[in-house]
Design a protein around this motif. Structure first.
Motif, PDB file in Angstrom:
ATOM      1  N   ASP A 289      69.044 152.265  31.783  1.00 21.18           N
ATOM      2  CA  ASP A 289      67.978 153.021  32.298  1.00 21.18           C
ATOM      3  C   ASP A 289      68.262 153.638  33.707  1.00 21.18           C
ATOM      4  N   VAL A 290      69.172 153.126  34.418  1.00 25.34           N
ATOM      5  CA  VAL A 290      69.658 153.690  35.683  1.00 25.34           C
ATOM      6  C   VAL A 290      70.200 154.984  35.285  1.00 25.34           C
ATOM      7  N   ARG A 291      71.317 154.656  34.303  1.00 26.80           N
ATOM      8  CA  ARG A 291      72.117 155.830  33.823  1.00 26.80           C
ATOM      9  C   ARG A 291      71.416 156.960  33.411  1.00 26.80           C
ATOM     10  N   ARG A 292      70.571 156.792  32.320  1.00 27.15           N
ATOM     11  CA  ARG A 292      69.746 157.581  31.740  1.00 27.15           C
ATOM     12  C   ARG A 292      68.902 158.505  32.600  1.00 27.15           C
ATOM     13  N   SER A 293      68.412 157.934  33.475  1.00 26.06           N
ATOM     14  CA  SER A 293      67.720 158.865  34.801  1.00 26.06           C
ATOM     15  C   SER A 293      68.495 159.396  35.689  1.00 26.06           C
ATOM     16  N   LEU A 294      69.657 159.013  35.905  1.00 26.13           N
ATOM     17  CA  LEU A 294      70.672 159.746  36.755  1.00 26.13           C
ATOM     18  C   LEU A 294      71.140 161.204  36.115  1.00 26.13           C
ATOM     19  N   GLU A 295      71.456 160.853  34.772  1.00 27.26           N
ATOM     20  CA  GLU A 295      71.598 161.956  33.831  1.00 27.26           C
ATOM     21  C   GLU A 295      70.740 162.837  33.734  1.00 27.26           C
TER      22      GLU A 295
ATOM     23  N   PRO B 142      71.836 170.769  38.281  1.00 31.19           N
ATOM     24  CA  PRO B 142      73.123 170.819  38.016  1.00 31.19           C
ATOM     25  C   PRO B 142      74.072 170.975  39.207  1.00 31.19           C
ATOM     26  N   PHE B 143      73.165 171.070  40.413  1.00 27.90           N
ATOM     27  CA  PHE B 143      74.131 171.060  41.697  1.00 27.90           C
ATOM     28  C   PHE B 143      74.633 169.654  42.112  1.00 27.90           C
ATOM     29  N   LEU B 144      74.107 168.677  41.520  1.00 28.64           N
ATOM     30  CA  LEU B 144      74.616 167.071  41.643  1.00 28.64           C
ATOM     31  C   LEU B 144      76.303 167.307  41.462  1.00 28.64           C
ATOM     32  N   LEU B 145      76.894 166.591  42.166  1.00 30.71           N
ATOM     33  CA  LEU B 145      78.239 166.449  41.687  1.00 30.71           C
ATOM     34  C   LEU B 145      78.490 165.216  41.067  1.00 30.71           C
ATOM     35  N   THR B 146      78.089 164.032  41.581  1.00 32.07           N
ATOM     36  CA  THR B 146      78.454 162.794  41.047  1.00 32.07           C
ATOM     37  C   THR B 146      77.350 161.818  41.424  1.00 32.07           C
ATOM     38  N   SER B 147      77.188 160.894  40.651  1.00 28.94           N
ATOM     39  CA  SER B 147      76.344 159.678  40.756  1.00 28.94           C
ATOM     40  C   SER B 147      76.947 158.367  40.447  1.00 28.94           C
ATOM     41  N   ARG B 148      76.910 157.377  41.473  1.00 33.64           N
ATOM     42  CA  ARG B 148      77.578 156.012  41.145  1.00 33.64           C
ATOM     43  C   ARG B 148      76.189 155.183  41.104  1.00 33.64           C
ATOM     44  N   TYR B 149      76.348 154.186  40.256  1.00 40.00           N
ATOM     45  CA  TYR B 149      75.107 153.235  40.302  1.00 40.00           C
ATOM     46  C   TYR B 149      75.428 151.835  39.746  1.00 40.00           C
TER      47      TYR B 149
ATOM     48  N   HIS C  37      61.487 164.039  42.120  1.00 35.20           N
ATOM     49  CA  HIS C  37      61.980 163.844  40.907  1.00 35.20           C
ATOM     50  C   HIS C  37      61.900 162.355  40.096  1.00 35.20           C
ATOM     51  N   ARG C  38      61.173 161.435  40.932  1.00 35.19           N
ATOM     52  CA  ARG C  38      60.928 160.036  40.264  1.00 35.19           C
ATOM     53  C   ARG C  38      60.499 160.224  38.737  1.00 35.19           C
ATOM     54  N   ALA C  39      59.147 160.890  38.800  1.00 33.25           N
ATOM     55  CA  ALA C  39      58.519 161.014  37.483  1.00 33.25           C
ATOM     56  C   ALA C  39      59.339 161.910  36.289  1.00 33.25           C
ATOM     57  N   THR C  40      60.003 163.107  36.761  1.00 34.16           N
ATOM     58  CA  THR C  40      60.420 163.739  35.530  1.00 34.16           C
ATOM     59  C   THR C  40      61.613 163.254  35.292  1.00 34.16           C
ATOM     60  N   ALA C  41      62.314 162.527  36.194  1.00 35.86           N
ATOM     61  CA  ALA C  41      63.839 161.973  35.811  1.00 35.86           C
ATOM     62  C   ALA C  41      63.683 160.681  35.135  1.00 35.86           C
ATOM     63  N   LYS C  42      62.389 160.067  35.635  1.00 35.34           N
ATOM     64  CA  LYS C  42      62.337 158.390  35.319  1.00 35.34           C
ATOM     65  C   LYS C  42      62.966 157.624  36.011  1.00 35.34           C
ATOM     66  N   LEU C  43      63.285 158.198  37.311  1.00 43.69           N
ATOM     67  CA  LEU C  43      64.228 157.335  38.193  1.00 43.69           C
ATOM     68  C   LEU C  43      63.540 156.007  38.919  1.00 43.69           C
ATOM     69  N   PRO C  44      64.223 154.878  39.101  1.00 40.76           N
ATOM     70  CA  PRO C  44      63.480 153.882  39.396  1.00 40.76           C
ATOM     71  C   PRO C  44      62.745 153.815  40.816  1.00 40.76           C
TER      72      PRO C  44
ATOM     73  N   GLY D 118      80.054 163.862  37.379  1.00 41.60           N
ATOM     74  CA  GLY D 118      79.076 163.128  36.529  1.00 41.60           C
ATOM     75  C   GLY D 118      78.691 161.802  37.072  1.00 41.60           C
ATOM     76  N   VAL D 119      78.036 161.071  36.106  1.00 41.61           N
ATOM     77  CA  VAL D 119      77.527 159.789  36.242  1.00 41.61           C
ATOM     78  C   VAL D 119      78.181 158.474  36.107  1.00 41.61           C
ATOM     79  N   HIS D 120      78.494 157.402  37.130  1.00 41.07           N
ATOM     80  CA  HIS D 120      79.529 156.685  36.566  1.00 41.07           C
ATOM     81  C   HIS D 120      78.990 155.400  37.204  1.00 41.07           C
ATOM     82  N   PRO D 121      79.442 154.246  36.721  1.00 40.96           N
ATOM     83  CA  PRO D 121      78.885 152.879  37.422  1.00 40.96           C
ATOM     84  C   PRO D 121      79.787 152.679  38.579  1.00 40.96           C
TER      85      PRO D 121
END
Length: 147
Positions: free
Chosen positions: A54-60, A67-74, A104-111, A143-146
Motif C-alpha cells: 500500500d505504501v509503495r502504491r501510494s508513493l508511486e 513527476p518532480f519527485l526524484l526518489t522515495s524510500r519507504y 495529496h493524502r486523498a488523491t494518492a491514498k497516502l498513509p 523512483g520508489v524503493h524500500p
C-alpha cells in the motif's frame, strides 16, 4: 520544471502593521525580483504501520501525479521523499513541502502519517555536501524503493 506561486509568509504588507510602498510610493507594491532558484527537499513522514504494498502504491501514485519527485524510500511505518523544488526562496520551498503530504493524502491514498522531518537546502549547498561526502548521494536510481 513546474513554477511555484509565491506564498506570502510574513509579507511586507503585514510586518509591524505597516503598508509596504508601491510603485511610485503607493501602498501594496513589491519591487523585489521574482527569480526562482532550485532547492533540494527531503521530506520525512512516519506513523502507524501500513502494508508495504500500500505504501509503495501510494508513493508511486504521488510520483505519477507530481513527476518532480526524484526518489522515495519507504518502510511500513515511515517514508522519505526527495525532490527538487523551484521556488523564489527557502520559505516558499518549505511551505510547498509542508503541504505536499496532506494535500495529496486523498488523491494518492497516502498513509495518515505525520511529517517528522524536513530539510530544504540550496542547490549549491547540496552539491557542496555531496562533493565533501557529507550529504546523501544523488538520487539514483530515481523512483520508489524500500529502505
Amino acid at each position: 520544471m513546474r513554477r511555484l506561486a509565491s506564498v506570502q509568509l510574513g509579507s511586507p504588507q503585514h510586518r509591524n502593521g505597516e503598508q509596504a510602498p508601491t510603485a511610485a510610493g503607493e501602498p501594496g507594491h513589491r519591487e523585489e525580483a521574482q527569480t526562482s532558484r532550485l532547492w533540494h527537499v527531503t521530506l520525512s513522514v512516519a506513523g502507524a504501520e501500513v502494508p508495504l504494498a500500500d505504501v509503495r502504491r501510494s508513493l508511486e501514485q504521488l510520483a505519477h501525479d507530481h513527476p518532480f519527485l526524484l526518489t522515495s524510500r519507504y518502510a511500513n511505518d515511515h517514508a522519505e521523499i526527495r525532490y527538487w523544488e523551484e521556488a523564489r526562496d527557502l520559505h516558499d520551498a518549505a511551505a510547498v513541502a509542508l503541504r505536499l503530504w496532506g494535500e495529496h493524502r486523498a488523491t494518492a491514498k497516502l498513509p495518515p502519517w505525520e511529517i517528522v522531518g524536513l530539510e530544504v537546502i540550496g542547490r549549491e549547498t547540496y552539491h557542496q555536501r555531496v562533493a565533501e561526502g557529507y550529504g546523501p548521494p544523488p538520487a539514483v536510481p530515481v523512483g520508489v524503493h524500500p529502505f
